[in-house]
Design a protein around this motif. Structure first.
Motif, PDB file in Angstrom:
ATOM      1  N   GLU A 318       0.835  -1.209   0.000  1.00  0.00           N
ATOM      2  CA  GLU A 318       0.000   0.000   0.000  1.00  0.00           C
ATOM      3  C   GLU A 318       0.867   1.255   0.000  1.00  0.00           C
ATOM      4  N   ALA A 319       2.010   1.187   0.678  1.00  0.00           N
ATOM      5  CA  ALA A 319       2.936   2.317   0.657  1.00  0.00           C
ATOM      6  C   ALA A 319       3.388   2.605  -0.773  1.00  0.00           C
ATOM      7  N   ILE A 320       3.723   1.546  -1.505  1.00  0.00           N
ATOM      8  CA  ILE A 320       4.152   1.726  -2.904  1.00  0.00           C
ATOM      9  C   ILE A 320       3.025   2.315  -3.735  1.00  0.00           C
ATOM     10  N   ASN A 321       1.794   1.835  -3.518  1.00  0.00           N
ATOM     11  CA  ASN A 321       0.649   2.392  -4.255  1.00  0.00           C
ATOM     12  C   ASN A 321       0.510   3.892  -4.010  1.00  0.00           C
ATOM     13  N   ILE A 322       0.679   4.296  -2.763  1.00  0.00           N
ATOM     14  CA  ILE A 322       0.572   5.715  -2.412  1.00  0.00           C
ATOM     15  C   ILE A 322       1.736   6.505  -3.012  1.00  0.00           C
ATOM     16  N   PHE A 323       2.950   5.940  -2.920  1.00  0.00           N
ATOM     17  CA  PHE A 323       4.103   6.616  -3.536  1.00  0.00           C
ATOM     18  C   PHE A 323       3.870   6.795  -5.038  1.00  0.00           C
ATOM     19  N   ASN A 324       3.305   5.767  -5.695  1.00  0.00           N
ATOM     20  CA  ASN A 324       3.027   5.868  -7.135  1.00  0.00           C
ATOM     21  C   ASN A 324       2.072   7.026  -7.427  1.00  0.00           C
ATOM     22  N   GLN A 325       1.029   7.160  -6.599  1.00  0.00           N
ATOM     23  CA  GLN A 325       0.071   8.254  -6.811  1.00  0.00           C
ATOM     24  C   GLN A 325       0.742   9.615  -6.641  1.00  0.00           C
ATOM     25  N   GLY A 326       1.613   9.698  -5.636  1.00  0.00           N
ATOM     26  CA  GLY A 326       2.320  10.949  -5.418  1.00  0.00           C
ATOM     27  C   GLY A 326       3.256  11.288  -6.560  1.00  0.00           C
ATOM     28  N   ILE A 327       3.950  10.281  -7.085  1.00  0.00           N
ATOM     29  CA  ILE A 327       4.873  10.509  -8.200  1.00  0.00           C
ATOM     30  C   ILE A 327       4.107  10.908  -9.460  1.00  0.00           C
ATOM     31  N   ASP A 331       6.713  14.127 -10.496  1.00  0.00           N
ATOM     32  CA  ASP A 331       7.782  13.144 -10.714  1.00  0.00           C
ATOM     33  C   ASP A 331       9.177  13.766 -10.609  1.00  0.00           C
ATOM     34  N   THR A 332       9.232  14.980 -10.029  1.00  0.00           N
ATOM     35  CA  THR A 332      10.541  15.633  -9.832  1.00  0.00           C
ATOM     36  C   THR A 332      10.939  15.686  -8.360  1.00  0.00           C
ATOM     37  N   ASP A 333      10.094  15.140  -7.480  1.00  0.00           N
ATOM     38  CA  ASP A 333      10.402  15.153  -6.054  1.00  0.00           C
ATOM     39  C   ASP A 333      11.253  13.925  -5.717  1.00  0.00           C
ATOM     40  N   TYR A 334      12.541  14.155  -5.455  1.00  0.00           N
ATOM     41  CA  TYR A 334      13.464  13.035  -5.268  1.00  0.00           C
ATOM     42  C   TYR A 334      13.153  12.228  -4.016  1.00  0.00           C
ATOM     43  N   ARG A 335      12.562  12.877  -3.020  1.00  0.00           N
ATOM     44  CA  ARG A 335      12.335  12.168  -1.751  1.00  0.00           C
ATOM     45  C   ARG A 335      11.329  11.039  -1.899  1.00  0.00           C
ATOM     46  N   ILE A 336      10.224  11.290  -2.592  1.00  0.00           N
ATOM     47  CA  ILE A 336       9.210  10.251  -2.713  1.00  0.00           C
ATOM     48  C   ILE A 336       9.692   9.129  -3.631  1.00  0.00           C
ATOM     49  N   GLU A 355      16.671   1.397  -9.613  1.00  0.00           N
ATOM     50  CA  GLU A 355      16.263   2.429 -10.578  1.00  0.00           C
ATOM     51  C   GLU A 355      15.788   3.690  -9.866  1.00  0.00           C
ATOM     52  N   ASP A 356      14.991   3.518  -8.792  1.00  0.00           N
ATOM     53  CA  ASP A 356      14.487   4.677  -8.059  1.00  0.00           C
ATOM     54  C   ASP A 356      15.596   5.397  -7.295  1.00  0.00           C
ATOM     55  N   ILE A 362      20.093  11.407  -9.123  1.00  0.00           N
ATOM     56  CA  ILE A 362      20.242  12.340 -10.251  1.00  0.00           C
ATOM     57  C   ILE A 362      19.514  13.644  -9.952  1.00  0.00           C
ATOM     58  N   LEU A 363      18.328  13.523  -9.342  1.00  0.00           N
ATOM     59  CA  LEU A 363      17.547  14.730  -9.020  1.00  0.00           C
ATOM     60  C   LEU A 363      18.210  15.563  -7.935  1.00  0.00           C
ATOM     61  N   ASN A 364      18.854  14.894  -6.959  1.00  0.00           N
ATOM     62  CA  ASN A 364      19.528  15.643  -5.885  1.00  0.00           C
ATOM     63  C   ASN A 364      20.756  14.863  -5.404  1.00  0.00           C
ATOM     64  N   PRO A 365      21.875  15.074  -6.063  1.00  0.00           N
ATOM     65  CA  PRO A 365      23.105  14.362  -5.667  1.00  0.00           C
ATOM     66  C   PRO A 365      23.697  14.874  -4.361  1.00  0.00           C
ATOM     67  N   ASN A 366      23.153  15.971  -3.825  1.00  0.00           N
ATOM     68  CA  ASN A 366      23.708  16.567  -2.606  1.00  0.00           C
ATOM     69  C   ASN A 366      23.069  16.035  -1.328  1.00  0.00           C
ATOM     70  N   ASP A 367      21.998  15.242  -1.443  1.00  0.00           N
ATOM     71  CA  ASP A 367      21.369  14.682  -0.249  1.00  0.00           C
ATOM     72  C   ASP A 367      22.259  13.580   0.317  1.00  0.00           C
ATOM     73  N   ARG A 368      22.647  13.716   1.573  1.00  0.00           N
ATOM     74  CA  ARG A 368      23.611  12.800   2.180  1.00  0.00           C
ATOM     75  C   ARG A 368      23.081  11.376   2.256  1.00  0.00           C
ATOM     76  N   VAL A 369      21.813  11.218   2.646  1.00  0.00           N
ATOM     77  CA  VAL A 369      21.235   9.875   2.783  1.00  0.00           C
ATOM     78  C   VAL A 369      21.176   9.172   1.432  1.00  0.00           C
ATOM     79  N   VAL A 370      20.683   9.904   0.419  1.00  0.00           N
ATOM     80  CA  VAL A 370      20.603   9.325  -0.922  1.00  0.00           C
ATOM     81  C   VAL A 370      22.003   8.964  -1.417  1.00  0.00           C
ATOM     82  N   GLY A 371      22.960   9.849  -1.155  1.00  0.00           N
ATOM     83  CA  GLY A 371      24.339   9.586  -1.572  1.00  0.00           C
ATOM     84  C   GLY A 371      24.912   8.333  -0.939  1.00  0.00           C
ATOM     85  N   ASN A 372      24.610   8.125   0.340  1.00  0.00           N
ATOM     86  CA  ASN A 372      25.096   6.922   1.030  1.00  0.00           C
ATOM     87  C   ASN A 372      24.506   5.654   0.419  1.00  0.00           C
ATOM     88  N   TYR A 373      23.226   5.696   0.062  1.00  0.00           N
ATOM     89  CA  TYR A 373      22.605   4.531  -0.563  1.00  0.00           C
ATOM     90  C   TYR A 373      23.209   4.263  -1.938  1.00  0.00           C
TER      91      TYR A 373
END
Length: 381
Positions: A318-327, A331-336, A355-356, A362-373
């Motif tokens: 259900e979380a993925i379904n909600i994330f899909n609706q938000g995207i 589709d430019t919000d890197y957090r979701i 892929e995500d 790519i959308l935000n290479p400066n986010d530390r958490v995303v960079g670590n992943y």
């Protein structure tokens, strides 16, 4: 636009009126005595252009210039150009001509306003504010003039220009309170300014102070009604501030009563959801986030926060379904996108997760958490 750019708009507005003043040079070897001050030949004499033209038409320009013409000209140029080259000399001329020159300028400014000549009124009040930065009547009426000019620009569709004047008007009003903390009319006007800027807490506090100072009953009643009008907006803003500071229970204390009163404000339900999420009550938060969506809230943050709560309770699909609706909404919000990637990994859908995560990076290479992943992906996948 930074404050300096806004101030330039105001300065340029007045500087463009410089053609209202013309200058006459004294003949070599001549001088004019005004009180104890002598105007020397190297000081150009300012005269309101329309007055000069009339004098020329009537053939009086060769005769001795009237000192009153010079006085009005000096006031005009000091109001038009606050950094005028000879401003110090002109100030001496004005105070030597009339020790109560400030009262004269104020009176003339009022006359112009009464005649609906708002620009000349603004110029005179501006000159007075420059002559004596602690003349409260001058500052207040200059602030009113700026506000009126600003409103005119906004009414004509020039919002940026109009708000430049409103910001400077606000600054003048705030400056008055640095001089006299008990000047009621500054509080009266500032409340309206803060309300316009949607700074409802500031407006409420300023108006509550005003109500302790003024005795004019009609005005007092007007502000009592204004305080009542913005009460809920102020509580809403206070709730946001509590959430920003991490004071989630205080936020709930402010926002839940509002949710009972304003059942169509999706943003209240969203904020209540954030506060419940902040104290770890995910099921309550989920209910409020769904209600925000039912009220046609379309902000991607609603979907993102709702999806996080569902993920936290183990409802990954259900979380993925909600994330899909938000995207689908944005589709430019890197957090979701990043959060959907984590959900895919949780379900073992590694390729979709990778892929995500890459898309979020790519959308935000400066986010530390995303960079670590991303580093983990490069290391393990």
């Amino acid at each position: 636009m930074i404050k300096g750019d806004k101030m330039k708009i105001v300065d340029d507005y007045f500087l463009k009126k410089v053609d209202r003043v013309s200058f006459v040079q004294l003949k070599k070897g001549t001088k004019i005595e005004i009180g104890n001050y002598t105007i020397k030949e190297d000081i150009p004499l300012p005269i309101v252009t329309t007055t000069l033209i009339e004098e020329i038409k009537e053939g009086h320009i060769e005769e001795e210039l009237k000192v009153s013409y010079i006085i009005d000209g000096a006031i005009y140029i000091l109001g038009i150009d606050i950094d005028f080259k000879h401003k110090n000399e002109y100030k001496k001329i004005l105070y030597n001509y009339n020790p109560d020159i400030e009262g004269y300028i104020l009176f003339k400014g009022f006359q112009f306003v009464k005649e609906d000549n708002l620009d000349s009124g603004a110029i005179f009040f501006r000159a007075l504010a420059g002559l004596n930065p602690e003349n409260i009547e001058g500052l207040f009426n200059y602030a009113l003039s700026l506000e009126n000019i600003g409103k005119n620009f906004i009414d004509l569709g020039h919002k940026d220009k109009g708000e430049a004047f409103l910001i400077e008007s606000t600054s003048q009003l705030e400056g008055i309170l640095d001089i006299d903390i008990n000047y009621p009319l500054a509080y009266y006007k500032l409340g309206y300014h803060y309300k316009y800027y949607e700074q409802f807490q500031k407006a409420k506090l300023i108006w509550e102070k005003y109500l302790t100072l003024d005795k004019e009953e009609e005005r007092v009643q007007e502000i009592r009604e204004q305080v009542e009008i913005i009460e809920d907006d102020a509580k809403f803003e206070e709730g946001i501030n509590y959430i920003t500071k991490g004071h989630y229970q205080e936020a709930l204390d402010n926002l839940i009563p509002l949710s009972y009163k304003h059942k169509k404000w999706w943003n209240i339900f969203y904020l209540v959801g954030l506060a419940y999420k902040g104290i770890g009550e995910y099921e309550e938060a989920i209910d409020y986030f769904y209600e925000a969506l039912n009220l046609e809230g379309t902000d991607v943050n609603i979907y993102n926060e709702l999806g996080i709560c569902l993920f936290s309770l183990g409802d990954i699909q259900e979380a993925i379904n909600i994330f899909n609706q938000g995207i689908d909404q944005d589709d430019t919000d890197y957090r979701i996108i990043f959060n959907r990637g984590l959900a895919y990994f949780k379900l073992g859908l590694v390729d979709k997760g990778k892929e995500d995560i890459k898309a979020a990076y790519i959308l935000n290479p400066n986010d530390r958490v995303v960079g670590n992943y991303m580093k983990q992906l490069e290391t393990y996948y």
